[in-house]
Write an enzyme that holds these catalytic residues in place. Structure first.
Site, PDB file in Angstrom:
ATOM      1  N   GLY A 183       0.940  -1.204   0.111  1.00 18.54           N
ATOM      2  CA  GLY A 183      -0.089  -0.017  -0.080  1.00 18.54           C
ATOM      3  C   GLY A 183       0.782   1.385   0.100  1.00 18.54           C
ATOM      4  O   GLY A 183       1.439   1.628   0.986  1.00 18.54           O
ATOM      5  N   GLY A 186      -2.355   7.073  -2.373  1.00 20.21           N
ATOM      6  CA  GLY A 186      -2.559   7.800  -3.456  1.00 20.21           C
ATOM      7  C   GLY A 186      -3.486   7.331  -4.316  1.00 20.21           C
ATOM      8  O   GLY A 186      -4.016   7.669  -5.286  1.00 20.21           O
ATOM      9  N   TYR A 187      -4.072   6.036  -4.036  1.00 24.96           N
ATOM     10  CA  TYR A 187      -5.133   5.376  -4.880  1.00 24.96           C
ATOM     11  C   TYR A 187      -4.924   5.395  -6.200  1.00 24.96           C
ATOM     12  O   TYR A 187      -3.741   5.125  -6.712  1.00 24.96           O
ATOM     13  CB  TYR A 187      -6.333   5.640  -4.277  1.00 24.96           C
ATOM     14  CG  TYR A 187      -6.567   5.278  -2.659  1.00 24.96           C
ATOM     15  CD1 TYR A 187      -6.926   3.944  -2.311  1.00 24.96           C
ATOM     16  CD2 TYR A 187      -6.113   6.175  -1.609  1.00 24.96           C
ATOM     17  CE1 TYR A 187      -7.115   3.716  -1.098  1.00 24.96           C
ATOM     18  CE2 TYR A 187      -6.261   5.788  -0.295  1.00 24.96           C
ATOM     19  CZ  TYR A 187      -6.661   4.629   0.148  1.00 24.96           C
ATOM     20  OH  TYR A 187      -6.626   4.295   1.468  1.00 24.96           O
ATOM     21  N   ASP A 254      -0.351  -1.823   4.883  1.00 27.32           N
ATOM     22  CA  ASP A 254      -1.074  -0.618   4.845  1.00 27.32           C
ATOM     23  C   ASP A 254      -1.754  -0.675   3.421  1.00 27.32           C
ATOM     24  O   ASP A 254      -1.972   0.429   2.822  1.00 27.32           O
ATOM     25  CB  ASP A 254      -0.295   0.715   5.189  1.00 27.32           C
ATOM     26  CG  ASP A 254      -1.244   1.811   5.106  1.00 27.32           C
ATOM     27  OD1 ASP A 254      -2.212   1.632   5.457  1.00 27.32           O
ATOM     28  OD2 ASP A 254      -0.482   2.810   5.160  1.00 27.32           O
ATOM     29  N   HIS A 257      -6.696  -3.371   3.392  1.00 29.68           N
ATOM     30  CA  HIS A 257      -7.121  -3.613   4.851  1.00 29.68           C
ATOM     31  C   HIS A 257      -8.501  -4.641   4.673  1.00 29.68           C
ATOM     32  O   HIS A 257      -9.002  -4.388   5.612  1.00 29.68           O
ATOM     33  CB  HIS A 257      -7.569  -2.061   5.417  1.00 29.68           C
ATOM     34  CG  HIS A 257      -6.447  -1.200   5.553  1.00 29.68           C
ATOM     35  ND1 HIS A 257      -5.108  -1.860   6.168  1.00 29.68           N
ATOM     36  CD2 HIS A 257      -6.205  -0.010   5.172  1.00 29.68           C
ATOM     37  CE1 HIS A 257      -4.542  -0.748   6.122  1.00 29.68           C
ATOM     38  NE2 HIS A 257      -4.869   0.400   5.291  1.00 29.68           N
ATOM     39  N   GLU A 282      -1.386  -2.502   9.556  1.00 24.28           N
ATOM     40  CA  GLU A 282      -2.097  -1.386  10.331  1.00 24.28           C
ATOM     41  C   GLU A 282      -3.651  -1.315  10.048  1.00 24.28           C
ATOM     42  O   GLU A 282      -3.983  -2.197   9.277  1.00 24.28           O
ATOM     43  CB  GLU A 282      -1.779  -0.051   9.503  1.00 24.28           C
ATOM     44  CG  GLU A 282      -0.121   0.240   9.670  1.00 24.28           C
ATOM     45  CD  GLU A 282       0.421   1.666   8.860  1.00 24.28           C
ATOM     46  OE1 GLU A 282      -0.350   2.123   8.230  1.00 24.28           O
ATOM     47  OE2 GLU A 282       1.546   1.855   9.078  1.00 24.28           O
ATOM     48  N   ASP A 283      -4.071  -0.521  10.628  1.00 23.44           N
ATOM     49  CA  ASP A 283      -5.634  -0.178  10.653  1.00 23.44           C
ATOM     50  C   ASP A 283      -6.498  -1.297  10.869  1.00 23.44           C
ATOM     51  O   ASP A 283      -7.507  -1.538   9.997  1.00 23.44           O
ATOM     52  CB  ASP A 283      -5.809   0.528   9.166  1.00 23.44           C
ATOM     53  CG  ASP A 283      -5.308   1.541   8.876  1.00 23.44           C
ATOM     54  OD1 ASP A 283      -4.763   2.234   9.696  1.00 23.44           O
ATOM     55  OD2 ASP A 283      -5.518   2.399   7.761  1.00 23.44           O
TER      56      ASP A 283
HETATM   57  C1  LIG Z   1      -3.889   3.668   2.731  1.00 23.91           C
HETATM   58  S1  LIG Z   1      -3.262   3.797   1.439  1.00 23.91           S
HETATM   59  C2  LIG Z   1      -1.393   3.698   1.878  1.00 23.91           C
HETATM   60  C3  LIG Z   1      -0.898   4.641   2.512  1.00 23.91           C
HETATM   61  C4  LIG Z   1       0.604   4.785   2.639  1.00 23.91           C
HETATM   62  N1  LIG Z   1       1.308   3.452   3.148  1.00 23.91           N
HETATM   63  C5  LIG Z   1       1.028   5.844   3.602  1.00 23.91           C
HETATM   64  O1  LIG Z   1       1.504   5.517   4.786  1.00 23.91           O
HETATM   65  O2  LIG Z   1       1.458   7.011   3.056  1.00 23.91           O
HETATM   66  C6  LIG Z   1      -3.612   2.191   1.006  1.00 23.91           C
HETATM   67  C7  LIG Z   1      -3.186   1.887  -0.652  1.00 23.91           C
HETATM   68  O3  LIG Z   1      -3.348   0.633  -0.701  1.00 23.91           O
HETATM   69  C8  LIG Z   1      -3.526   0.218  -2.071  1.00 23.91           C
HETATM   70  N2  LIG Z   1      -4.268  -0.892  -2.344  1.00 23.91           N
HETATM   71  C9  LIG Z   1      -5.770  -1.009  -2.199  1.00 23.91           C
HETATM   72  N3  LIG Z   1      -5.740  -2.538  -2.510  1.00 23.91           N
HETATM   73  C10 LIG Z   1      -4.756  -2.900  -2.715  1.00 23.91           C
HETATM   74  C11 LIG Z   1      -4.284  -4.641  -2.901  1.00 23.91           C
HETATM   75  N4  LIG Z   1      -5.147  -5.446  -2.905  1.00 23.91           N
HETATM   76  N5  LIG Z   1      -2.686  -4.693  -3.220  1.00 23.91           N
HETATM   77  C12 LIG Z   1      -1.969  -4.057  -3.227  1.00 23.91           C
HETATM   78  N6  LIG Z   1      -2.285  -2.488  -2.804  1.00 23.91           N
HETATM   79  C13 LIG Z   1      -3.732  -2.091  -2.677  1.00 23.91           C
HETATM   80  C14 LIG Z   1      -4.318   1.593  -2.596  1.00 23.91           C
HETATM   81  O4  LIG Z   1      -4.171   1.687  -4.093  1.00 23.91           O
HETATM   82  C15 LIG Z   1      -3.785   2.662  -1.818  1.00 23.91           C
HETATM   83  O5  LIG Z   1      -2.939   3.316  -2.509  1.00 23.91           O
END
Ligand SMILES: C[S@@+](CC[C@H](N)C(=O)[O-])C[C@H]1O[C@@H](n2cnc3c(N)ncnc32)[C@H](O)[C@@H]1O
Length: 367
Positions: A183, A186-187, A254, A257, A282-283
């Protein structure tokens, strides 16, 4: 410079003077200098200081000019000169605390009225800039919360994770670690996120940092910071990732979730964590949210992330059970400790095979 070569430099910086000298010679000063100057620039916090200074670095027979905007080979009219042997700057940037002495460094100010000696004037501005620039080559303490805020992660503010992270990670900061975060942030936007990767990169000054996201985040790649696109629950992807990174010392989940993803990633990655490694989730509030596969009523259900991690706890004491009464989770002999905080779980990997006290202590019949 690729990660393999960077790792060589980093490891050499932790050896003796001769190791650092050999690495510089073998990799080549032309390749080493930009790596070190880039680190200094990326590590510097120029907030609140004038950033118009020009600094000359004389490193062995290399001459480079650096400003807040970048660096280039060559000598220009600079306001201050830093002279240092290259092996010494290598140790200052990538060495452990005791090696970051910068013992060959000298700083020379021009004898010019343009810079002067007035700490409230230009001299003061350049001195402040230089101090911030060189900070990345010293063993000065680093405030993780400040880094998280500076680089724009939500690990403090919205959440309050950094105190826990600092307690677990501070003793590891000097090691040449591999850190993997699931994770990147920035999604949907490839150019957004990366706040925590940048913070880890700065915090672990000898670390290689890898990030995984379901969205391509390659525009966020940098020196010692590598992103890979993939799904955290995809075992084939994770295998290819670990083949590239080697066994990570730290994994931080992260990502999505989603409870099923959190559990799948842990089950696949924890066995691949380096001995002595730390796995963080996390979370964990999503463990109680139906929309993430959680439940606020089925608290011990191993399909929820908190239910799953709680189910591993008795395994810490597996040797206290009669083997016939204990159902293996497959992890009990590799988990040495678990710590639960608000929405945050740390799992420590080490051999857990101590055995119990002799039976007579517990009043068991002596065979
Ligand atoms: C909460 S953000 C991460 C924030 C970052 N770690 C920080 O602390 O700055 C979650 C990220 O997980 C990614 N994500 C969602 N589903 C995922 C998956 N199945 N595998 C990998 N990444 C994923 C999203 O695109 C998003 O950018």
């Amino acid at each position: 410079m690729d990660n393999e070569c960077l790792r060589r430099l980093i490891v050499a910086a932790g050896g003796g003077v001769a190791d650092a000298e050999i690495a510089v010679k073998e990799i080549g000063p032309d390749a080493v200098v930009p790596v070190l100057l880039r680190e200094l620039l990326e590590r510097a916090d120029f907030g609140g200081v004038d950033t118009t200074a020009t600094v000359l670095f004389e490193l062995d027979d290399q001459c480079w000019t650096i400003t807040a905007a970048g660096f280039a080979p060559g000598r220009t009219d600079c306001e201050v000169t830093v002279r240092q042997e290259l092996w010494d700057l290598l140790r200052g940037v990538f060495g452990p605390a005791a090696a970051r002495t910068n013992c060959t460094r000298s700083i020379r100010w021009p004898d010019s009225p343009a810079v002067g000696r007035d700490s409230a004037g230009r001299f003061g501005q350049v001195a402040h800039f230089l101090h911030r620039l060189l900070a990345g080559s010293t063993a000065a303490p680093v405030d993780l919360t400040e880094l998280i805020l500076r680089f724009g992660s939500d690990k403090w503010g919205f959440h309050h994770y950094t105190g826990h992270y600092a307690r677990f990670f501070e003793p590891l900061r000097d090691l040449p670690l591999t850190v993997l975060e699931l994770g990147i942030g920035g999604y949907g936007s490839p150019t957004s996120g990366g706040g925590s990767l940048k913070a880890w990169q700065r915090y672990f000054h000898r670390g290689l940092v890898f990030g995984v996201d379901i969205v391509d985040k390659s525009p966020l790649d940098g020196q010692r910071r590598t992103t890979r696109r993939g799904d955290q629950s995809d075992k084939a992807f994770l295998d290819a990732l670990i083949a590239e990174t080697g066994a990570p010392d730290i994994v931080i989940d992260d990502g999505s979730h989603r409870c099923d993803h959190v559990i799948a990633s842990f089950q696949h990655l924890f066995p691949r964590l380096a001995p002595g490694g730390i796995y963080v989730v996390e979370d964990t509030q999503t463990s109680y949210w139906e929309s993430f596969g959680g439940s606020a009523s089925r608290l011990s259900d191993v399909d929820t992330s908190m239910g799953y991690f709680k189910s591993l706890l008795d395994g810490l004491n597996h040797s206290e059970f009669d083997p016939d009464d204990f159902t293996s989770t497959g992890f009990e002999k590799q988990i040495a400790g678990m710590s639960f905080f608000h929405n945050l779980v740390f799992v420590q990997k080490a051999v857990n095979d101590e055995g119990s006290l002799p039976g007579f202590v517990a009043g068991k019949p002596i065979a």
